[in-house]
Design a protein around this motif. Structure first.
Motif, PDB file in Angstrom:
ATOM      1  N   GLU A  10      59.758  48.573  29.282  1.00 56.15           N
ATOM      2  CA  GLU A  10      58.360  47.950  28.945  1.00 56.15           C
ATOM      3  C   GLU A  10      58.626  46.822  28.097  1.00 56.15           C
ATOM      4  N   ASN A  11      59.221  47.063  27.107  1.00 53.35           N
ATOM      5  CA  ASN A  11      59.848  45.709  26.191  1.00 53.35           C
ATOM      6  C   ASN A  11      60.058  44.729  26.918  1.00 53.35           C
ATOM      7  N   TYR A  12      61.018  44.699  28.067  1.00 57.34           N
ATOM      8  CA  TYR A  12      61.420  43.769  28.763  1.00 57.34           C
ATOM      9  C   TYR A  12      60.453  42.856  29.587  1.00 57.34           C
ATOM     10  N   LEU A  13      59.633  43.723  30.055  1.00 53.50           N
ATOM     11  CA  LEU A  13      58.369  43.163  31.002  1.00 53.50           C
ATOM     12  C   LEU A  13      57.536  42.221  29.845  1.00 53.50           C
ATOM     13  N   GLU A  14      57.384  42.771  28.761  1.00 49.74           N
ATOM     14  CA  GLU A  14      56.397  42.433  27.858  1.00 49.74           C
ATOM     15  C   GLU A  14      57.407  40.887  27.161  1.00 49.74           C
ATOM     16  N   THR A  15      58.528  41.135  27.109  1.00 51.43           N
ATOM     17  CA  THR A  15      59.220  39.752  26.606  1.00 51.43           C
ATOM     18  C   THR A  15      58.968  38.758  27.784  1.00 51.43           C
ATOM     19  N   ILE A  16      59.366  39.042  28.864  1.00 50.25           N
ATOM     20  CA  ILE A  16      59.311  38.164  29.900  1.00 50.25           C
ATOM     21  C   ILE A  16      57.970  37.511  30.010  1.00 50.25           C
ATOM     22  N   GLY A  17      56.860  38.276  29.937  1.00 51.17           N
ATOM     23  CA  GLY A  17      55.674  37.666  30.058  1.00 51.17           C
ATOM     24  C   GLY A  17      55.463  36.760  28.876  1.00 51.17           C
ATOM     25  N   MET A  18      55.932  37.033  27.759  1.00 54.44           N
ATOM     26  CA  MET A  18      55.612  36.277  26.434  1.00 54.44           C
ATOM     27  C   MET A  18      56.351  34.957  26.634  1.00 54.44           C
ATOM     28  N   LEU A  19      57.597  35.193  27.096  1.00 48.84           N
ATOM     29  CA  LEU A  19      58.414  33.932  27.282  1.00 48.84           C
ATOM     30  C   LEU A  19      57.964  32.869  28.439  1.00 48.84           C
ATOM     31  N   ILE A  20      57.324  33.642  29.515  1.00 49.33           N
ATOM     32  CA  ILE A  20      56.828  32.706  30.481  1.00 49.33           C
ATOM     33  C   ILE A  20      55.294  31.954  29.864  1.00 49.33           C
ATOM     34  N   ARG A  21      54.587  32.778  29.293  1.00 49.42           N
ATOM     35  CA  ARG A  21      53.204  32.028  28.578  1.00 49.42           C
ATOM     36  C   ARG A  21      53.840  30.975  27.669  1.00 49.42           C
ATOM     37  N   LYS A  22      54.849  31.165  26.785  1.00 50.78           N
ATOM     38  CA  LYS A  22      55.161  30.267  25.971  1.00 50.78           C
ATOM     39  C   LYS A  22      56.088  29.129  26.457  1.00 50.78           C
ATOM     40  N   ASN A  23      56.690  29.380  27.155  1.00 54.54           N
ATOM     41  CA  ASN A  23      57.990  28.498  27.704  1.00 54.54           C
ATOM     42  C   ASN A  23      57.773  27.848  29.066  1.00 54.54           C
ATOM     43  N   LYS A  24      56.912  28.716  29.972  1.00 54.51           N
ATOM     44  CA  LYS A  24      56.639  28.479  31.089  1.00 54.51           C
ATOM     45  C   LYS A  24      57.661  28.908  32.193  1.00 54.51           C
ATOM     46  N   ILE A  25      59.148  29.722  31.388  1.00 52.18           N
ATOM     47  CA  ILE A  25      59.763  29.973  31.994  1.00 52.18           C
ATOM     48  C   ILE A  25      60.726  31.253  31.279  1.00 52.18           C
ATOM     49  N   ALA A  26      61.347  32.070  31.898  1.00 55.88           N
ATOM     50  CA  ALA A  26      62.149  33.165  31.209  1.00 55.88           C
ATOM     51  C   ALA A  26      63.473  33.170  31.721  1.00 55.88           C
ATOM     52  N   ARG A  27      64.520  33.185  30.977  1.00 55.36           N
ATOM     53  CA  ARG A  27      65.862  33.226  31.476  1.00 55.36           C
ATOM     54  C   ARG A  27      66.686  34.333  30.823  1.00 55.36           C
ATOM     55  N   VAL A  28      67.695  34.776  31.087  1.00 52.18           N
ATOM     56  CA  VAL A  28      68.518  35.859  30.752  1.00 52.18           C
ATOM     57  C   VAL A  28      68.791  35.751  29.348  1.00 52.18           C
ATOM     58  N   ILE A  44      71.236  44.448  33.335  1.00 58.71           N
ATOM     59  CA  ILE A  44      71.299  45.712  33.797  1.00 58.71           C
ATOM     60  C   ILE A  44      69.832  45.881  34.018  1.00 58.71           C
ATOM     61  N   ALA A  45      68.860  45.660  32.900  1.00 59.37           N
ATOM     62  CA  ALA A  45      67.429  46.048  32.924  1.00 59.37           C
ATOM     63  C   ALA A  45      66.982  45.109  34.042  1.00 59.37           C
ATOM     64  N   LEU A  46      67.248  44.085  34.264  1.00 54.01           N
ATOM     65  CA  LEU A  46      66.558  43.143  35.339  1.00 54.01           C
ATOM     66  C   LEU A  46      66.906  43.862  36.527  1.00 54.01           C
ATOM     67  N   ASN A  47      67.988  44.351  36.734  1.00 55.18           N
ATOM     68  CA  ASN A  47      68.105  44.832  38.187  1.00 55.18           C
ATOM     69  C   ASN A  47      67.259  46.176  38.320  1.00 55.18           C
ATOM     70  N   VAL A  48      67.194  46.990  37.094  1.00 51.82           N
ATOM     71  CA  VAL A  48      66.183  48.301  37.328  1.00 51.82           C
ATOM     72  C   VAL A  48      64.600  47.651  37.639  1.00 51.82           C
ATOM     73  N   LEU A  49      64.316  46.510  36.788  1.00 56.42           N
ATOM     74  CA  LEU A  49      62.819  46.012  37.144  1.00 56.42           C
ATOM     75  C   LEU A  49      62.802  45.433  38.434  1.00 56.42           C
ATOM     76  N   ALA A  50      63.829  44.836  39.076  1.00 52.94           N
ATOM     77  CA  ALA A  50      63.697  44.254  40.304  1.00 52.94           C
ATOM     78  C   ALA A  50      63.791  45.452  41.315  1.00 52.94           C
ATOM     79  N   ASP A  51      64.668  46.297  41.206  1.00 53.35           N
ATOM     80  CA  ASP A  51      64.478  47.525  42.053  1.00 53.35           C
ATOM     81  C   ASP A  51      63.087  48.186  42.042  1.00 53.35           C
ATOM     82  N   LYS A  52      62.389  48.132  41.169  1.00 52.11           N
ATOM     83  CA  LYS A  52      61.098  48.757  41.001  1.00 52.11           C
ATOM     84  C   LYS A  52      59.753  47.584  41.581  1.00 52.11           C
ATOM     85  N   GLY A  53      60.385  46.636  41.945  1.00 50.97           N
ATOM     86  CA  GLY A  53      59.412  45.653  42.378  1.00 50.97           C
ATOM     87  C   GLY A  53      58.595  44.954  41.578  1.00 50.97           C
TER      88      GLY A  53
END
Length: 134
Positions: A10-28, A44-53
């Motif tokens: 959940e922290n990864y998703l929240e962080t990705i969302g925040m980075l996209i809002r702030k910078n328009k992009i999210a990178r590793v 590793i976390a991104l692979n899990v999140l990608a597997d979950k769609g």
């Protein structure tokens, strides 16, 4: 939360969302820096999140949230925002402390409790407004 997500995911998703809002992009590397973890842990976390769609991520590319991932990220952020508002405006907690506490609590607060908290904040806000208008 949907898709059996751990607090960490959940922290990864929240962080990705925040980075996209702030910078328009999210990178590793940005996610790694924000969460203070190694790039390998992010991958590793991104692979899990990608597997979950929940995200779309091409190796060495940008990270995008799927509509479902965006909804979950928005829900997590909303919970944090409500908790921070309650802690700072109603309880008078220092914002830095409020953010740390809200970040921990946003993962476990029930929808019912959140709804009651939002209702309570609305009631208290109206009372405070009435007092200042007299």
């Amino acid at each position: 939360m949907n898709k059996q997500l751990t607090e960490s995911l959940e922290n990864y998703l929240e962080t990705i969302g925040m980075l996209i809002r702030k910078n328009k992009i999210a990178r590793v590397k940005d996610i790694s820096k924000e969460l203070d973890v190694k790039n390998s842990s992010v991958n590793i976390a991104l692979n899990v999140l990608a597997d979950k769609g929940l995200i779309i991520h091409e190796k060495y590319g940008y990270v995008e949230l799927t509509p479902e991932g965006q909804k979950i990220a928005d829900d997590i952020q909303h919970k944090e925002d409500v908790l921070v508002q309650f802690f700072t405006e109603i309880l008078g907690v220092n914002e830095e402390v409020a953010l740390k506490d809200a970040c921990r609590m946003e993962h476990t607060i029930s929808d019912e409790t959140l709804a009651k908290l939002i209702f309570f904040i609305g009631k208290i806000g109206k009372k405070n407004t009435k007092k200042t208008n007299k």
